[in-house]
Design a protein around this motif. Structure first.
Motif, PDB file in Angstrom:
ATOM      1  N   LYS A 186      -2.703   9.823  -1.971  1.00 18.62           N
ATOM      2  CA  LYS A 186      -2.649  10.175  -3.419  1.00 18.62           C
ATOM      3  C   LYS A 186      -3.999  11.048  -3.744  1.00 18.62           C
ATOM      4  N   LYS A 187      -5.149  10.250  -3.154  1.00 19.58           N
ATOM      5  CA  LYS A 187      -6.346  10.725  -3.484  1.00 19.58           C
ATOM      6  C   LYS A 187      -6.570  11.999  -2.732  1.00 19.58           C
ATOM      7  N   ASP A 190       0.516   0.369   0.970  1.00 19.27           N
ATOM      8  CA  ASP A 190      -0.413   0.542  -0.264  1.00 19.27           C
ATOM      9  C   ASP A 190      -1.491   1.405   0.076  1.00 19.27           C
ATOM     10  N   HIS A 217      -0.530   4.774   0.927  1.00 21.86           N
ATOM     11  CA  HIS A 217      -0.178   5.686  -0.270  1.00 21.86           C
ATOM     12  C   HIS A 217      -1.389   6.041  -1.262  1.00 21.86           C
ATOM     13  N   SER A 218      -2.427   5.130  -1.448  1.00 22.23           N
ATOM     14  CA  SER A 218      -3.490   5.488  -2.154  1.00 22.23           C
ATOM     15  C   SER A 218      -4.412   6.272  -1.559  1.00 22.23           C
TER      16      SER A 218
END
Length: 371
Positions: free
Chosen positions: A343-344, A336, A339-340
């Motif tokens: 994405k940012k 997580d 992934h976060s």
């Protein structure tokens, strides 16, 4: 956007130079110059995960654990590792892992555990050594500010919560250029004395190339005099494990139920209760029995990790509570985090590759079940 650009972004979070020596991190399979069609983030790269990447048109798998840990001598498909590598190669899918680099990162695996548990006043449990370097250079007084600022911009001079740190000494430098020299000041064949500033700055070792590049660009001399040494100072923002504090102390049994629920584990193995409140909490994602002495020395009331063996529990010695929550369970939130982060980064730096093409794997890779 190419795979190598994604790797550069990931190294902002966890530079690979801080991986443990036993580990195998970086691009394990694939071409760094290939264009990225999509990114699939996972904890482990199994055959099902590669199939998922194929189905979702992702040609880069970012995996916390490396599928290739020790050397492969054959690729015959007899083991799950060989089958994964074969399938990835056949389908032009790259695999990248940052494993212990992310373990050692201030914002990595252990920071996620601390965040889930609500720990405050966090510190590294086992700080890394020999990761801080010192640069000394000699600059004409009138150019010192420009060179200093260039070094600061490249990341030098950061110590803990402080930036732009340096030490400066005035003095006189001397030099004499030969016939091949092209001195900015002074004359060939004549000794010249110049009022200079000796600038000293520290920096983290992964920044060395960029700092030297900035030094050479900003420095006015044809030949730049500089020294780099490795310091023995411990790096307070880099290393294995973390220790922090609960906002409000908890009863031992209450705390064990709390971590069972919060860390989503079906089983917590623990050492004998000590009948004292839990306040200081040490954590280390993955196999952490080696850090039991460190947790003791840091004054932890409890040490949360995984893969403790039978005799490891005796090492508690009635000084702290040991809690084994499972290897997968201790690291499950890592994907997580990755992934976060990606994405940012895609939103800010890679508009050509939509953040929607950074996907979180839906495959549960935990190899252990509980009855």
């Amino acid at each position: 956007m190419k795979i190598k650009h994604v790797i550069s972004l990931l190294e902002e979070l966890a530079p690979l130079s801080y991986s443990e020596s036993f580990d195998n991190t970086g691009l394990l399979v694939g071409d760094a110059n290939a264009a990225v069609s999509g990114i699939l983030v996972t904890l482990d790269t199994l055959e099902d995960v590669v199939d998922e990447a194929i189905e979702k048109n992702c040609n880069l798998i970012v995996s916390f654990h490396p599928i290739v840990f020790s050397g492969l001598k054959k690729l015959t498909g007899k083991t799950y590792v060989e089958r994964v590598v074969q399938k990835a190669i056949k389908n032009d899918i790259a695999i990248f892992s940052n494993h212990t680099a992310l373990d050692n990162s201030w914002n990595g695996v252990n920071a996620m555990i601390c965040e889930k548990l609500g720990l405050q006043n966090r510190k590294i449990l086992i700080p890394q050594s020999e990761t801080i370097k010192k640069l000394i250079t000699f600059v004409p007084s009138k150019d010192a500010e420009n060179v200093r600022n260039a070094l600061f911009s490249a990341g030098a001079g950061t110590i803990g919560n402080y930036e732009n740190c340096s030490f400066n000494i005035k003095g006189n430098g001397s030099f004499k250029g030969n016939e091949a020299a092209n001195p900015m000041i002074g004359k060939k064949g004549e000794i010249h004395f110049e009022e200079e500033i000796q600038i000293g700055v520290t920096f983290e070792k992964h920044l060395q190339n960029e700092i030297l590049k900035s030094l050479f660009i900003a420095h006015p001399y044809e030949e730049v005099a500089y020294e780099i040494t490795t310091l023995e100072n411990l790096n307070q923002h880099l290393g294995m494990g973390m220790i922090g504090e609960l906002k409000t102390p908890m009863d031992e049994t209450e705390f064990l139920h709390f971590i069972k629920t919060t860390m989503k584990t079906d089983c917590v193995r623990y050492s004998p209760l000590l009948k004292k409140p839990i306040k200081r909490v040490a954590v280390l994602g993955g196999s952490g029995s080696f850090a039991i002495p460190n947790a003791k020395s840091a004054g932890a009331d409890v040490f949360i990790s995984a893969d403790f063996k039978y005799h490891d529990f005796f090492k508690a010695e009635n000084t702290l509570l040991l809690a084994d929550i499972g290897h997968y369970e201790s690291e499950q939130f890592t994907k997580d985090l990755l992934h976060s982060f990606l994405k940012k980064k895609m939103t800010n730096f890679a508009p050509s590759l939509s953040a929607s093409r950074v996907l979180l794997s839906q495959i549960n890779t935990n190899p252990i079940s509980y009855l």
